[in-house]
Design a protein around this motif. Structure first.
Motif, PDB file in Angstrom:
ATOM      1  N   GLN A  14       1.006  -1.207  -0.115  1.00 12.00           N
ATOM      2  CA  GLN A  14      -0.002  -0.179   0.071  1.00 12.00           C
ATOM      3  C   GLN A  14       0.878   1.203   0.000  1.00 12.00           C
ATOM      4  O   GLN A  14       1.905   1.130   0.671  1.00 12.00           O
ATOM      5  N   SER A  15       0.325   2.215  -0.749  1.00 11.15           N
ATOM      6  CA  SER A  15       1.073   3.433  -0.781  1.00 11.15           C
ATOM      7  C   SER A  15       0.559   4.406   0.347  1.00 11.15           C
ATOM      8  O   SER A  15      -0.695   4.590   0.837  1.00 11.15           O
ATOM      9  N   LEU A  16       1.307   5.219   1.132  1.00 12.74           N
ATOM     10  CA  LEU A  16       0.835   6.172   2.031  1.00 12.74           C
ATOM     11  C   LEU A  16       0.511   7.290   1.348  1.00 12.74           C
ATOM     12  O   LEU A  16      -0.004   8.438   1.895  1.00 12.74           O
ATOM     13  N   GLN A  17       0.516   7.429   0.077  1.00 10.83           N
ATOM     14  CA  GLN A  17       0.280   8.804  -0.759  1.00 10.83           C
ATOM     15  C   GLN A  17      -1.233   8.657  -1.001  1.00 10.83           C
ATOM     16  O   GLN A  17      -1.750   7.627  -1.372  1.00 10.83           O
ATOM     17  N   THR A  18      -1.995  10.000  -1.153  1.00 10.52           N
ATOM     18  CA  THR A  18      -3.456   9.973  -1.465  1.00 10.52           C
ATOM     19  C   THR A  18      -3.425  10.563  -2.727  1.00 10.52           C
ATOM     20  O   THR A  18      -2.724  11.542  -3.322  1.00 10.52           O
ATOM     21  N   GLU A  19      -4.557  10.884  -3.376  1.00  8.95           N
ATOM     22  CA  GLU A  19      -4.809  11.572  -4.507  1.00  8.95           C
ATOM     23  C   GLU A  19      -5.450  12.587  -4.360  1.00  8.95           C
ATOM     24  O   GLU A  19      -6.006  13.331  -5.360  1.00  8.95           O
ATOM     25  N   GLU A  20      -5.479  13.064  -3.042  1.00 11.18           N
ATOM     26  CA  GLU A  20      -6.196  14.377  -2.912  1.00 11.18           C
ATOM     27  C   GLU A  20      -5.646  15.506  -3.500  1.00 11.18           C
ATOM     28  O   GLU A  20      -4.236  15.427  -3.261  1.00 11.18           O
ATOM     29  N   VAL A  22      -5.186  15.918  -6.697  1.00  9.02           N
ATOM     30  CA  VAL A  22      -4.205  15.705  -8.002  1.00  9.02           C
ATOM     31  C   VAL A  22      -5.135  15.822  -8.985  1.00  9.02           C
ATOM     32  O   VAL A  22      -6.282  15.290  -8.893  1.00  9.02           O
TER      33      VAL A  22
END
Length: 122
Positions: A14-20, A22
């Motif tokens: 899992q990535s800790l980055q979000t697409e918020e 973007v």
């Protein structure tokens, strides 16, 4: 110590980055049909990019042609160069008779060299 810092994490899962926040660039879908296997492939390109008229079929690895209004695009291959082989370039410099003569000269040299080595080794 190192194993404690990674406790509770699954590496690569899992990535800790979000697409918020973007914003994605506009995209366009192009359909390609392979004449060999008859399958269609949909490829997504940026709206700014120019889609190629031909694409490699992901099923049989032959050339697929882009469809526009359900009809394949006509691809003009007249400006493409035909690959010249080593033999073609050689024939531009010499005639077949000259090549036969050179071959005989080289074979004679090789035969003499081979014959000379056998006498020395015997």
């Amino acid at each position: 110590m190192a194993d404690r810092s990674l406790r509770g994490m699954r590496l690569g899962a899992q990535s800790l980055q979000t697409e918020e926040g973007v914003t994605f660039s506009p995209r366009v879908a192009h359909t390609y049909r392979c004449e060999s296997c008859g399958r269609e492939t949909v490829m997504i390109f940026s709206a700014d990019a120019e889609a190629p008229d031909e694409w490699e079929c992901k099923y049989c690895a032959r050339t697929a042609t882009r469809l526009v209004d359900s009809m394949p695009v006509v691809v003009d291959h007249s400006d493409e160069k035909i690959a010249r082989t080593h033999w073609d370039m050689l024939l531009e410099r010499r005639t077949r008779d000259e090549l036969e003569e050179l071959l005989e000269e080289r074979l004679t040299v090789l035969r003499l060299r081979r014959g000379g080595q056998q006498k020395i080794g015997a």
